[in-house]
Design an enzyme around this catalytic site. Sequence first.
Site, PDB file in Angstrom:
ATOM      1  N   ARG A 138      40.553  33.219  45.480  1.00 48.90           N
ATOM      2  CA  ARG A 138      39.949  33.288  46.590  1.00 48.90           C
ATOM      3  C   ARG A 138      40.331  32.118  47.149  1.00 48.90           C
ATOM      4  O   ARG A 138      39.693  30.860  48.427  1.00 48.90           O
ATOM      5  CB  ARG A 138      38.345  32.878  46.069  1.00 48.90           C
ATOM      6  CG  ARG A 138      37.694  33.918  45.738  1.00 48.90           C
ATOM      7  CD  ARG A 138      36.464  34.067  45.567  1.00 48.90           C
ATOM      8  NE  ARG A 138      35.867  35.003  45.398  1.00 48.90           N
ATOM      9  CZ  ARG A 138      36.359  35.678  44.271  1.00 48.90           C
ATOM     10  NH1 ARG A 138      36.703  35.412  42.753  1.00 48.90           N
ATOM     11  NH2 ARG A 138      35.870  37.153  43.939  1.00 48.90           N
ATOM     12  N   THR A 146      31.569  33.660  31.837  1.00 47.11           N
ATOM     13  CA  THR A 146      32.743  33.465  32.783  1.00 47.11           C
ATOM     14  C   THR A 146      32.634  32.668  33.383  1.00 47.11           C
ATOM     15  O   THR A 146      31.836  32.688  34.472  1.00 47.11           O
ATOM     16  CB  THR A 146      34.100  34.777  32.685  1.00 47.11           C
ATOM     17  OG1 THR A 146      32.639  35.282  33.787  1.00 47.11           O
ATOM     18  CG2 THR A 146      34.028  35.323  31.758  1.00 47.11           C
ATOM     19  N   ASP A 188      23.336  39.991  35.490  1.00 45.16           N
ATOM     20  CA  ASP A 188      24.220  39.509  36.002  1.00 45.16           C
ATOM     21  C   ASP A 188      23.960  38.854  37.174  1.00 45.16           C
ATOM     22  O   ASP A 188      24.629  38.889  38.609  1.00 45.16           O
ATOM     23  CB  ASP A 188      25.298  40.947  37.406  1.00 45.16           C
ATOM     24  CG  ASP A 188      26.393  40.642  37.631  1.00 45.16           C
ATOM     25  OD1 ASP A 188      26.805  40.107  36.947  1.00 45.16           O
ATOM     26  OD2 ASP A 188      26.397  41.665  38.825  1.00 45.16           O
TER      27      ASP A 188
END
Length: 704
Positions: free
Chosen positions: A144, A264, A329
Amino acid sequence: MLATCKLSSCLLRGFIASLGFISLVSCENTSNIAGGNNNDIIMSGTDGDDWPAFGRTYDEQHYSPLTEINGGNVATLGLAWKIDLPVSNVTFTQPLEVGGILYYTIGYSVISAVDATTGKELWIYDPHVTDEIGEKQRASWGPRGIAYWNGKIIASTLDGKLFAVSASSGKLLWSQDTTEGPNDGRFISGAPRVFRGKVIIGHGGADTGNVRGYVTAYNADTGARLWRFYTVPGDPAKGFEDDAQRMAAKTWRGEWWKRGGGGTAWNAFTYDAELDRIYVGTGNGAPWNQELRSPGGGDNLFLSSVVALDANTGKYVWHYQTNPGESWDFNSTMDMTLATVNIDGKSRRILMHAPKNGFFYVLDRDSGKLISAEPYTTVNWAKSIDLQTGRPVENPEARFPDGKGRIQPGSAGGHNWMAQAFSPQTGLLYLPTTERGMSYDRTGIDAKSWQRQPNMVLDSGYKRNPITAPFPAGPEYASALKAWNPVTQRPAWSIPQRGLFNGGVLATAGNLVFQGNAEGYLVAYAADTGKVLWRFNAQNGILAAPIAYRVNGRQYLTVLTGFGAIAGGMGPDSARLGWDYRQQQRRVLTFVLGGRETLPPYKKEVEPILRTPDFKIDAALALEGATIFGRKCMACHGPGAIAGGTGPDLRKSAIVPDMDVFDQIVRQGAAKGLGMPEFDELKAHDLQALQHYVRQQAALAKDE
């Protein structure tokens, strides 16, 4: 002397070229352009001339102190120059500018340097990632952003490498593999951050593999590894790397290390120059479903946390966990913006954080203690955040006592990776938000027998029903740009927006906030009131954040346009806005007061659904194909095969009905160099099932 580039030839022509996948160039050059050599440019950039880092300065405020473009004259802002970009699903990266040179990356980490005032090309560097990327190409993301340090541009690749090129010539200076092996499931999708001669990077992979998260710091000048911090503990039998891992292991149950654990750090890092610390935002569990990952519960440190590390050694200092026992999530990998503000009559060094879970957190940077937390979007998984303990007061239904339920925000989050911005002038943080829930179902899943799907396939540990019909788009206005007051924990103003996601944000001292949106406009708002002061039709949806800089006394503003590579679930939302993969007008756009450049006339051409009345659909095969498509194809080609700009809409493709060509592309990897991963594990029967599913979806679709 400017560089001369040698364009690489396209890998596939004719029929396969109709895919429209990216084909980029490599470049040889001998240019000698001054790239800057100021080691403190990120810290000392108070004049706003340059934009040398992702957030411009270490505090990640995405704020420019420039005032030439302001609320009184922004109506005269015009296009200075443009660059048309090749077809790619990665044109949402934020550029950098140093010393009058603009640097940006698209596709598979292909870096370009251009004159910031004219757009004239200086050099291009292509690391040829697809030559050896393998299954990691299926991640469908791309870095990104990039970093600048001491005359170097530092970038990462989807297959997990970190590398530096000369800012003056584009020549490769060093390269490091940040993974623990070519098949470890880790890939990089975030921008590296540089701080005082070091560069830090994390990785993704927790959604598709048994991955244990970590972050690593390297020497920015040489690429030498300096330290590594693991965000979840490993196998206790092998010993712990440090006391932080030993502490974290007490919050896990079962044999979590066999399934990776996750955590992560794939997006946000912030360097605190005052305290010489790095703040790391960590991600979700691997798998999402905690009953599979850590049977019996536990907080599962350091999932969904802000972790403070000593910048020199990588040693643990403190942590704050936004979601103990994460199971939805709910990443905390979103921006962590630093500021010093007055709260209750006291000057406080704070960290502002709006993760996926829908709460806006204000933390004390010195101690990591929670100061305040309030919902910035609709939240049903928790009633509040307890200010004494810092823990959420969870709704018991959020743990699915009946095995399933609907959570809001969903896995797309109330705020995702699109950059937020903070203005010290107004004291407001400008936050791109989303309203969307998600259904979860863990019924019938046995923790003892469950195994993750192989081959880099999204596998959350929840049951997913086959997608056999077009996935419905969300509400027309499913998102908003909010000006959030971190002291009062209330919005000062809010602008409803179309689309599931809109672009990152830039704030300036000219009392302006700039944001590109899903409808295809770059918009300037009054920072204090939210009043629309200027709009430019960019002819494409925008996800990247703009940057501002000054060259030869003039202020410029640059943004990349392009819509895609968010998540498969956005397909119907962006398709409704008309962002077709092949039709998009992807560009680099640069603006200046009085700019007179114009874009060519553009009318969205709607490619019709391909009708094949002679193709006899086998309903049983199509049902099989729905499951395969949901696991392997949806991320790029959209739920229900309704693509939203990340990949071609297969319902419109003449390739799918031709089994020979379809096989060459999907199973044999004929278009790998153009961006289409190889799925060599699929059998001929699987491919036939996919074919019937896609043709079924085309038959069910209404003409647009």
